[in-house]
Design a protein around this motif. Structure first.
Motif, PDB file in Angstrom:
ATOM      1  N   LEU A   1      15.306  14.141  -7.159  1.00  0.00           N
ATOM      2  CA  LEU A   1      14.355  13.194  -7.731  1.00  0.00           C
ATOM      3  C   LEU A   1      14.402  11.864  -6.983  1.00  0.00           C
ATOM      4  CD1 LEU A   1      12.232  12.872  -9.933  1.00  0.00           C
ATOM      5  CD2 LEU A   1      14.035  12.101 -11.478  1.00  0.00           C
ATOM      6  N   LEU A   2      15.602  11.442  -6.623  1.00  0.00           N
ATOM      7  CA  LEU A   2      15.731  10.200  -5.860  1.00  0.00           C
ATOM      8  C   LEU A   2      15.104  10.339  -4.475  1.00  0.00           C
ATOM      9  CD1 LEU A   2      19.368   9.077  -6.778  1.00  0.00           C
ATOM     10  CD2 LEU A   2      17.210   8.049  -7.527  1.00  0.00           C
ATOM     11  N   GLN A   3      15.260  11.503  -3.861  1.00  0.00           N
ATOM     12  CA  GLN A   3      14.640  11.737  -2.559  1.00  0.00           C
ATOM     13  C   GLN A   3      13.124  11.681  -2.670  1.00  0.00           C
ATOM     14  OE1 GLN A   3      16.231  15.490  -1.263  1.00  0.00           O
ATOM     15  NE2 GLN A   3      18.035  14.556  -0.346  1.00  0.00           N
ATOM     16  N   LEU A   4      12.581  12.225  -3.752  1.00  0.00           N
ATOM     17  CA  LEU A   4      11.136  12.173  -3.969  1.00  0.00           C
ATOM     18  C   LEU A   4      10.661  10.732  -4.076  1.00  0.00           C
ATOM     19  CD1 LEU A   4       8.381  13.426  -4.594  1.00  0.00           C
ATOM     20  CD2 LEU A   4       9.088  13.586  -6.996  1.00  0.00           C
ATOM     21  N   HIS A   5      11.353   9.921  -4.866  1.00  0.00           N
ATOM     22  CA  HIS A   5      10.962   8.521  -5.013  1.00  0.00           C
ATOM     23  C   HIS A   5      11.093   7.764  -3.695  1.00  0.00           C
ATOM     24  CE1 HIS A   5      10.110   7.781  -9.304  1.00  0.00           C
ATOM     25  NE2 HIS A   5      10.893   8.846  -9.523  1.00  0.00           N
ATOM     26  N   SER A   6      12.117   8.102  -2.921  1.00  0.00           N
ATOM     27  CA  SER A   6      12.288   7.460  -1.622  1.00  0.00           C
ATOM     28  C   SER A   6      11.146   7.819  -0.687  1.00  0.00           C
ATOM     29  CB  SER A   6      13.628   7.885  -1.006  1.00  0.00           C
ATOM     30  OG  SER A   6      13.791   7.340   0.284  1.00  0.00           O
ATOM     31  N   TYR A   7      10.724   9.080  -0.710  1.00  0.00           N
ATOM     32  CA  TYR A   7       9.606   9.500   0.147  1.00  0.00           C
ATOM     33  C   TYR A   7       8.306   8.852  -0.302  1.00  0.00           C
ATOM     34  CZ  TYR A   7       6.419  12.456   2.743  1.00  0.00           C
ATOM     35  OH  TYR A   7       5.419  12.904   3.579  1.00  0.00           O
ATOM     36  N   ILE A   8       8.096   8.790  -1.632  1.00  0.00           N
ATOM     37  CA  ILE A   8       6.891   8.139  -2.148  1.00  0.00           C
ATOM     38  C   ILE A   8       6.840   6.678  -1.727  1.00  0.00           C
ATOM     39  CG2 ILE A   8       5.722   7.390  -4.256  1.00  0.00           C
ATOM     40  CD1 ILE A   8       6.660   9.956  -5.593  1.00  0.00           C
ATOM     41  N   ALA A   9       7.979   5.992  -1.786  1.00  0.00           N
ATOM     42  CA  ALA A   9       8.035   4.585  -1.380  1.00  0.00           C
ATOM     43  C   ALA A   9       7.669   4.421   0.092  1.00  0.00           C
ATOM     44  CB  ALA A   9       9.428   4.027  -1.647  1.00  0.00           C
ATOM     45  N   THR A  10       8.135   5.366   0.925  1.00  0.00           N
ATOM     46  CA  THR A  10       7.801   5.322   2.351  1.00  0.00           C
ATOM     47  C   THR A  10       6.305   5.483   2.563  1.00  0.00           C
ATOM     48  OG1 THR A  10       9.963   6.232   2.932  1.00  0.00           O
ATOM     49  CG2 THR A  10       8.228   6.386   4.594  1.00  0.00           C
TER      50      THR A  10
ATOM     51  N   ALA B   1       6.958  10.013 -13.558  1.00  0.00           N
ATOM     52  CA  ALA B   1       5.521   9.710 -13.544  1.00  0.00           C
ATOM     53  C   ALA B   1       5.311   8.315 -12.975  1.00  0.00           C
ATOM     54  CB  ALA B   1       4.939   9.801 -14.956  1.00  0.00           C
ATOM     55  N   GLY B   2       4.079   8.038 -12.628  1.00  0.00           N
ATOM     56  CA  GLY B   2       3.770   6.722 -12.087  1.00  0.00           C
ATOM     57  C   GLY B   2       2.292   6.567 -11.826  1.00  0.00           C
TER      58      GLY B   2
END
Length: 276
Positions: free
Chosen positions: A1-10, A26-27
């Motif tokens: 999940l943290l990797q997903l958020h990191s990729y989304i931020a990129t 969600a977001g």
């Protein structure tokens, strides 16, 4: 999940988008047009959603993305105890985007409304699939998004900058209608084996007993496109569209006869019983 958020931020930084609401699962993100005037808000969000879906699919993460173009309002809500005001957003843009993500029947695809589609600019010619939801569309994670203003006819620059490693997988799991024939022909046999192995298929079992050789399966799926592969949940399924033709005729005695195939020869010369 943290990797997903990191990729989304990129991806958000790359597309110059803005996070409005960020939760663990969600977001809500708001897109902005690019400085060159080529990418509209819809272009930005559709492309951003596709990149996220593409990455999530290769990581076997279930994700749904909704994109809508509409009104968005900002409201500062006072909180008790002298706490800073909470910024909240409401309007058709956020409400419809959440709704599209919620009702999406397909995972790892961008579910966009007719309004979002109408406001596409650089990506106005992207191939979309019709959604069962009235007036809505799906963008396959595997579809190559080409910039309308790019005269060279190649994918947009961020395609190679952020998702080259995902493109190597060719995203066979998202092929449901055979529209990506150019991508299918690019996949090598070794890449095809890697794709199957990544989804839990034991490629060593091909070619034993009544099972087809892996080369024959590769030819049917990638070269001839007789069938497609799709990931449903965590299971890789083969989708085959069958056309059944019944050929009947009455003989001289007025008896009804039907033509059937008793068996079929394989590439190895063996006979496989069909009875069709």
């Amino acid at each position: 999940l943290l990797q997903l958020h990191s990729y989304i931020a990129t991806c958000i930084d790359m597309m110059s988008a803005e996070v409005l609401v960020s939760e663990a699962s969600a977001g809500i993100i708001r897109g902005s047009p690019d400085k060159a005037g080529q990418l509209s808000e819809s272009d930005t969000m559709v492309r951003l959603g596709q990149l996220i879906c593409r990455w999530a699919a290769t990581q076997h993460i279930s994700i749904r993305v909704g994109v809508h173009y509409g009104e968005l309002c900002r409201l500062s809500i006072p909180l008790p105890g002298g706490q800073p005001e909470k910024v909240s957003y409401f309007g058709t843009a956020s409400a419809m985007a959440v709704h599209l993500a919620t009702v999406a029947e397909k995972e790892c695809m961008v579910h966009l409304s007719a309004q979002a589609k109408q406001h596409l600019n650089a990506f106005r010619l992207v191939q979309l699939m019709i959604s069962p939801a009235p007036g809505c569309y799906y963008l396959d994670a595997a579809t190559k998004v080409k910039n309308y203003f790019d005269k060279r006819g190649i994918s947009s620059p961020e395609h190679n900058a952020i998702a080259d490693e995902q493109d190597k997988m060719k995203m066979l799991q998202a092929w449901t209608d055979g529209k990506h024939s150019s991508e299918q022909s690019e996949m090598s046999l070794d890449e095809f084996k890697q794709f199957l192995s990544a989804h839990g298929v034991n490629v060593a079992l091909f070619g034993h007993g009544s099972a087809k050789p892996i080369e024959e399966f590769y030819d049917a799926v990638v070269t001839q496109r007789k069938s497609t592969l799709e990931v449903r949940g965590a299971v890789l399924e083969r989708i085959v569209i069958l056309v059944r033709i019944s050929l009947r005729i009455r003989d001289r005695d007025n008896k009804l006869r039907e033509l059937r195939i008793a068996s079929q020869a394989t590439a190895a010369g063996d006979m496989r019983r069909r009875d069709q």
